[in-house]
Design an enzyme around this catalytic site. Structure first.
Site, PDB file in Angstrom:
ATOM      1  N   ASP A 149       2.875  -4.816   7.987  1.00 49.56           N
ATOM      2  CA  ASP A 149       1.653  -4.034   7.846  1.00 49.56           C
ATOM      3  C   ASP A 149       0.479  -5.000   8.009  1.00 49.56           C
ATOM      4  O   ASP A 149       0.201  -5.803   7.121  1.00 49.56           O
ATOM      5  CB  ASP A 149       1.656  -3.365   6.465  1.00 49.56           C
ATOM      6  CG  ASP A 149       0.316  -2.724   6.104  1.00 49.56           C
ATOM      7  OD1 ASP A 149      -0.656  -2.873   6.889  1.00 49.56           O
ATOM      8  OD2 ASP A 149       0.234  -2.098   5.040  1.00 49.56           O
ATOM      9  N   HIS A 198       0.880  -1.178   0.000  1.00 49.71           N
ATOM     10  CA  HIS A 198       0.000   0.000   0.000  1.00 49.71           C
ATOM     11  C   HIS A 198       0.920   1.233   0.000  1.00 49.71           C
ATOM     12  O   HIS A 198       2.029   1.172   0.536  1.00 49.71           O
ATOM     13  CB  HIS A 198      -0.837  -0.041   1.282  1.00 49.71           C
ATOM     14  CG  HIS A 198      -1.936   0.966   1.354  1.00 49.71           C
ATOM     15  ND1 HIS A 198      -1.710   2.285   1.651  1.00 49.71           N
ATOM     16  CD2 HIS A 198      -3.280   0.835   1.186  1.00 49.71           C
ATOM     17  CE1 HIS A 198      -2.873   2.922   1.668  1.00 49.71           C
ATOM     18  NE2 HIS A 198      -3.836   2.069   1.396  1.00 49.71           N
ATOM     19  N   GLN A 223      -4.648  -5.465   6.865  1.00 49.91           N
ATOM     20  CA  GLN A 223      -5.618  -6.401   6.267  1.00 49.91           C
ATOM     21  C   GLN A 223      -5.628  -7.763   6.951  1.00 49.91           C
ATOM     22  O   GLN A 223      -6.546  -8.546   6.732  1.00 49.91           O
ATOM     23  CB  GLN A 223      -5.310  -6.585   4.764  1.00 49.91           C
ATOM     24  CG  GLN A 223      -5.414  -5.322   3.937  1.00 49.91           C
ATOM     25  CD  GLN A 223      -6.819  -4.740   3.906  1.00 49.91           C
ATOM     26  OE1 GLN A 223      -7.819  -5.444   4.087  1.00 49.91           O
ATOM     27  NE2 GLN A 223      -6.913  -3.433   3.709  1.00 49.91           N
TER      28      GLN A 223
END
Lengths: 414, 144
Positions: A208, A131, A211
């Site tokens: 990260d 992202h 999600q």
């Protein structure tokens, strides 16, 4: 067979859905089908009520007040920290820092860790499927420090090229920052293996988890990652609150990210000493209400049967993947073996935006575009995709409505 | 081009066309049809300086000033945007800079397509209207 029957009997989706008030709204005169969960998930009643309860009954600034209201607010805020510690299975409360979200968490690490540990000629490794939030902060600090950004390539299926990753690792590698699950493709990355290899090369690892937290049980000690970032709002919590987990020794060695109230030990004009962890990284009045409401979110997640929910989500993803393809002329973007939460696709000959507009007319919310992963879209040579992303409350009937909606859109556009 | 009609008259024509439609499907089929029928922009015009970039779709806009009137041509990679563009061209093209600057362009709201203007970040439609007016302003300055 018995297990399957059991699943159906015990997983009461109607009662689960009744916890989420917004699922009852009508969009364009049709019952909403919300399939934009990777952007943000809907909130259960408990979370909405927690926000209201805080502002109605005990709004106060935390930590420094000695009056009862401040104590109550402080206790609630700090209780969430303990809940997050358990949610991630972190070793201690001090390792949990509240931020505004994943983006701020990554920026914090890039700026504060980077300031201390990154030098000219050092290398930071990210991946093609990151992202923008896990690209741009590294570009900024790499430019400042004259460090080099390296990118792990991916296969046509949307899986990381692990051989290439191992090749990229070297004594120059100082940081590996990768996503746990791709927001555009749904690929689940082998972050444990990535972390072990990075550690062997002497690098630290940031994951990260924006999600992955909605779809997987996270154990940061087992992953052994050095940093883990996620947002409350994608895990059914409020917007504007997020978390950075960091290993204590690293957090202690890092300089503060921002200066202000809360983060100080003592201030004179000559010299300021910094507060201990985690407060060193929480300058200013934090997002008290949303952090407290995130506590209510985590309690909610404990009250539901996550094992059954994971099975349901898995079955839903498989069903959606099959059914969407049945529309015909579908190009799936992201066909990794290990996937969660997301089906990204194109109808051949139709612009994703047109598909999104026509689905919206039918009350179906999906996301179209590049999903803040432009380099990934470039990798596939496409301007964007249509992305349907799923949460615990989505149903097989909603997938059927999506498919009917796509059939209609295709007929109108092609 | 309907040069003999005023901008308001062409807007009224479009509003009347839309008043015949009962369902969203009919409205969008009409817009998509117009998008597909819009004369494609020659590739030589699809250059950086003519791009009005949205977040998701791209619009190209070219203005040609002849005999005191501006003639627009445009294109997009998304067909619904292209249909809306086609209507804007039908309304504004072939008019004087002063007429274009005065145009209120209310038909988009009247036909219930306002949400597409609100989505400026994603489709660049509002930027396109601004750019059409900018051309009018520039050509007005040139001609006076």
């Amino acid at each position: 067979m018995e297990a399957v029957t059991n699943t159906i009997q015990t997983f009461d989706i109607a009662s689960l859905r009744s916890e989420f008030p917004v699922l009852n709204v009508q969009v364009n005169n049709k019952p909403l089908v919300y399939l934009d969960n990777a952007a943000t998930a809907q909130k259960p009643k408990a979370v909405i009520e927690s926000l209201e309860e805080y502002y109605r009954n005990y709004n106060a600034n935390i930590h420094r007040g000695i009056h009862s209201l401040a104590e109550k607010a402080t206790a609630a805020y700090e209780a969430t920290r303990t809940q997050v510690q358990h949610f991630l299975n972190a070793g201690s409360r001090e390792e949990i820092i509240f931020t505004r979200g994943t983006t701020e968490s990554v920026n914090l690490v890039a700026a504060a860790w980077g300031k201390q540990f990154l030098n000219e000629g050092d290398e930071v490794i990210i991946s093609t499927m990151e992202h923008h939030s896990n690209i741009v902060p590294w570009q900024i600090i790499c430019e400042e420090k004259k460090a080099i950004l390296k990118v792990i390539p991916i296969s046509d299926e949307g899986e990381l090229d692990m051989d290439a990753y191992h090749q990229l690792l070297s004594p120059k590698t100082k940081m590996v920052a990768v996503t746990h699950i791709s927001n555009s493709l749904g690929t689940i990355n082998p972050v444990k293996e990535i972390t072990a290899a990075a550690h062997k090369a002497g690098a630290v690892v940031l994951i990260d988890g924006a999600q992955s937290t909605p779809h997987m049980t996270i154990n940061v000690q087992d992953l052994d990652c050095d940093f883990f970032a996620f947002s409350a709002h994608k895990v059914y919590g409020p917007t504007g609150a997020g978390v950075l987990y960091g290993k204590k020794a690293l957090l202690e060695a890092m300089p503060p990210y921002q200066g202000g109230g809360e983060m100080i030990g003592g201030v004179t004009f000559e010299k300021t000493t910094y507060n201990e962890l985690p407060y060193k990284f929480e300058a200013g009045t934090p997002n008290i209400a949303d952090v407290i409401a995130f506590g209510a979110t985590l309690s909610f997640l404990k009250s539901v049967d996550l094992k059954l929910i994971r099975e349901h989500e898995k079955a839903l993803l498989q069903y959606a993947t099959e059914q969407i393809q049945s529309v015909g002329d579908i190009r799936l973007i992201g066909t990794a073996k290990q996937k969660a939460g997301v089906v990204s696709f194109l109808i051949e000959g139709a612009h994703p935006q047109d598909v999104g507009v026509l689905l919206d007319q039918q009350g179906i919310a999906v996301r179209t575009g590049h999903h803040c992963t432009q380099p990934l879209m470039d990798r596939f040579g496409i301007p964007g995709t249509v992305r349907a992303s799923f949460a615990m409350y989505n149903t097989f009937e909603e997938v059927d409505r999506l498919v009917a909606g796509l059939q209609k859109a295709k007929k109108m556009l092609i | 081009m309907s040069v003999s009609k005023t901008i308001e008259e062409v807007e009224q024509e479009i509003v009347e066309d839309f008043s015949l439609f009962d369902t969203w499907e009919e409205k969008y089929e009409y817009i998509i049809d117009m998008g597909k029928k819009l004369q494609p922009l020659d590739d030589v015009h699809k250059k950086e300086e003519n791009i009005i970039k949205g977040c998701q779709s791209t619009v190209w806009l070219v203005a040609d000033y002849r005999d005191g009137k501006i003639h627009f041509s445009a294109d997009s990679d998304a067909v619904i945007v292209k249909g809306l563009i086609s209507m804007l061209i039908r309304v504004l093209s072939g008019h004087t800079p002063a007429e274009i600057l005065d145009a209120k362009i209310e038909f988009i709201n009247t036909i219930g397509m306002m949400q597409h203007l609100a989505q400026t970040r994603s489709n660049g439609l509002l930027s396109m209207i601004k750019q059409m007016k900018n051309y009018a302003l520039a050509y007005q300055a040139v001609s006076s």
